[in-house]
Each structure stands twice: as C-alpha cells, then as structure tokens.
Design a protein around this motif. Structure first.
Motif, PDB file in Angstrom:
ATOM      1  N   GLY A 204      -5.812   4.774 -13.225  1.00  0.00           N
ATOM      2  CA  GLY A 204      -6.854   4.297 -12.334  1.00  0.00           C
ATOM      3  C   GLY A 204      -7.494   3.027 -12.835  1.00  0.00           C
ATOM      4  O   GLY A 204      -7.269   2.592 -13.963  1.00  0.00           O
ATOM      5  N   GLY A 205      -8.293   2.408 -11.972  1.00  0.00           N
ATOM      6  CA  GLY A 205      -8.989   1.167 -12.304  1.00  0.00           C
ATOM      7  C   GLY A 205      -8.643   0.082 -11.310  1.00  0.00           C
ATOM      8  O   GLY A 205      -7.993   0.325 -10.292  1.00  0.00           O
ATOM      9  N   ASN A 206      -9.060  -1.126 -11.608  1.00  0.00           N
ATOM     10  CA  ASN A 206      -8.714  -2.265 -10.771  1.00  0.00           C
ATOM     11  C   ASN A 206      -7.258  -2.613 -11.026  1.00  0.00           C
ATOM     12  O   ASN A 206      -6.861  -2.811 -12.172  1.00  0.00           O
ATOM     13  N   ILE A 207      -6.460  -2.692  -9.995  1.00  0.00           N
ATOM     14  CA  ILE A 207      -5.018  -2.888 -10.150  1.00  0.00           C
ATOM     15  C   ILE A 207      -4.695  -4.169 -10.910  1.00  0.00           C
ATOM     16  O   ILE A 207      -3.743  -4.218 -11.681  1.00  0.00           O
ATOM     17  N   ASN A 208      -5.514  -5.216 -10.726  1.00  0.00           N
ATOM     18  CA  ASN A 208      -5.235  -6.489 -11.393  1.00  0.00           C
ATOM     19  C   ASN A 208      -5.348  -6.394 -12.907  1.00  0.00           C
ATOM     20  O   ASN A 208      -4.622  -7.077 -13.631  1.00  0.00           O
TER      21      ASN A 208
ATOM     22  N   ILE B  87       3.925  -1.562  -4.749  1.00  0.00           N
ATOM     23  CA  ILE B  87       2.578  -1.217  -4.280  1.00  0.00           C
ATOM     24  C   ILE B  87       1.563  -2.336  -4.478  1.00  0.00           C
ATOM     25  O   ILE B  87       0.489  -2.306  -3.896  1.00  0.00           O
ATOM     26  N   TYR B  88       1.922  -3.326  -5.271  1.00  0.00           N
ATOM     27  CA  TYR B  88       0.935  -4.329  -5.696  1.00  0.00           C
ATOM     28  C   TYR B  88       0.342  -5.125  -4.537  1.00  0.00           C
ATOM     29  O   TYR B  88      -0.864  -5.364  -4.512  1.00  0.00           O
ATOM     30  N   GLN B  89       1.125  -5.528  -3.596  1.00  0.00           N
ATOM     31  CA  GLN B  89       0.623  -6.356  -2.498  1.00  0.00           C
ATOM     32  C   GLN B  89      -0.467  -5.631  -1.708  1.00  0.00           C
ATOM     33  O   GLN B  89      -1.462  -6.221  -1.316  1.00  0.00           O
ATOM     34  N   LYS B  90      -0.306  -4.342  -1.526  1.00  0.00           N
ATOM     35  CA  LYS B  90      -1.286  -3.562  -0.788  1.00  0.00           C
ATOM     36  C   LYS B  90      -2.541  -3.296  -1.618  1.00  0.00           C
ATOM     37  O   LYS B  90      -3.637  -3.187  -1.082  1.00  0.00           O
TER      38      LYS B  90
ATOM     39  N   ILE C 244       2.857   4.577  -2.348  1.00  0.00           N
ATOM     40  CA  ILE C 244       3.803   5.134  -3.316  1.00  0.00           C
ATOM     41  C   ILE C 244       4.850   4.075  -3.642  1.00  0.00           C
ATOM     42  O   ILE C 244       5.277   3.315  -2.773  1.00  0.00           O
ATOM     43  N   GLY C 245       5.227   4.015  -4.920  1.00  0.00           N
ATOM     44  CA  GLY C 245       6.276   3.108  -5.367  1.00  0.00           C
ATOM     45  C   GLY C 245       7.244   3.867  -6.254  1.00  0.00           C
ATOM     46  O   GLY C 245       6.849   4.791  -6.962  1.00  0.00           O
ATOM     47  N   LEU C 246       8.514   3.485  -6.218  1.00  0.00           N
ATOM     48  CA  LEU C 246       9.538   4.207  -6.962  1.00  0.00           C
ATOM     49  C   LEU C 246      10.493   3.229  -7.616  1.00  0.00           C
ATOM     50  O   LEU C 246      10.967   2.289  -6.974  1.00  0.00           O
ATOM     51  N   GLY C 247      10.762   3.450  -8.895  1.00  0.00           N
ATOM     52  CA  GLY C 247      11.717   2.625  -9.621  1.00  0.00           C
ATOM     53  C   GLY C 247      12.715   3.494 -10.356  1.00  0.00           C
ATOM     54  O   GLY C 247      12.405   4.611 -10.761  1.00  0.00           O
ATOM     55  N   HIS C 248      13.936   2.994 -10.530  1.00  0.00           N
ATOM     56  CA  HIS C 248      14.996   3.737 -11.211  1.00  0.00           C
ATOM     57  C   HIS C 248      15.723   2.798 -12.157  1.00  0.00           C
ATOM     58  O   HIS C 248      15.920   1.623 -11.851  1.00  0.00           O
TER      59      HIS C 248
END
Length: 140
Positions: free
Chosen positions: A43-47, A89-92, A129-133
């Motif tokens: 959690g926190g400010n995404i930036n 998810i960053y842009q949102k 939600i974001g997903l990486g593999h």
C-alpha cells in the motif's frame, strides 16, 4: 499432474485476492500439488511505492523458498514479473494511493506474480489487477 504456466498464474491470482484468514489454507493446498506460494500486503502512493513493492516481492519469495538466495537469475525473474504486473496497473493508479496484495506462485520453471489492489478515489475505489510471468531454467 502436469502443472503449467496457466496453473501457476491461477495460483498467484488466488493468493492475491485471498483474505488473510484463507492464505494459509490456500498455501497448504497449493503446496500439496507442488506449487509454492506467498502473499504480501502492499500500500501507499503508487509513485513512491514501486521500489518497496519490488523489494517486498523479492524478500518474501526468498523467505518462503520460491527462489534461491543470492541467485541473480531468480531475483531477475521475480523482479521482471513484478514489474510486468505493475506496468499493467500503473497508468490507472498513477498519482493515487493504493492498497492491496501481491500473490506469487512457483512450480518448476514457472513463476507468476499477481498484484491486486484498490485505488483510492475518495469514496469511489477503483479495483485493478496485473499479472506477470517468467520462466526460470531448471539448471539454476
């Protein structure tokens, strides 16, 4: 049972969306099927939270035995999958406070990172939600 990248991705998603109470139950269930998992609150400010999110994903993965200590290939796989999930998810979330969870799963050469979070917009929370593999060769 042949476990592939889709199964590992599903496990990471389930861990990310699980409640604190059900985490341990899911972890044991996945472990019986050969999938190692971990979940981490974030959690926190995404930036300003991005470096902390990457660090928490790496530390938790090592602590739970998903990746080996002092192995750059493993570190890179977790960091790369986490960055991929964050990128989605960053842009949102840019500029907003976020809160949520990271779910990480690994079986064999497959490692998947899912980030599930709520973006604070006054009383109107957006969910993302974001997903990486990534794949880790068996020789490591």
């Amino acid at each position: 049972m042949n476990i592939g990248s889709i199964d590992v991705a599903k496990a990471s998603i389930e861990m990310a969306i699980s409640s604190r109470e059900s985490e341990k139950i899911l972890e044991e269930s996945f472990k019986k099927n050969g999938i190692l998992t971990v979940a981490i609150d974030i959690g926190g400010n995404i930036n300003t939270a991005v470096p902390k999110i990457l660090e928490r994903a790496l530390v938790a993965s090592k602590k739970k035995g998903l990746i080996n200590e002092n192995n750059h290939v493993h570190d890179g796989a977790v960091a790369g999958a986490t960055r991929e999930a964050l990128f989605q998810i960053y842009q949102k979330a840019n500029g907003f406070n976020v809160g949520g969870k990271i779910g990480i799963a690994r079986c064999g050469e497959h490692i998947s990172v899912c980030i599930f979070m709520s973006i604070g917009l006054l009383h109107l929370n957006e969910v993302v939600i974001g997903l990486g593999h990534r794949s880790i060769p068996d020789i490591y």
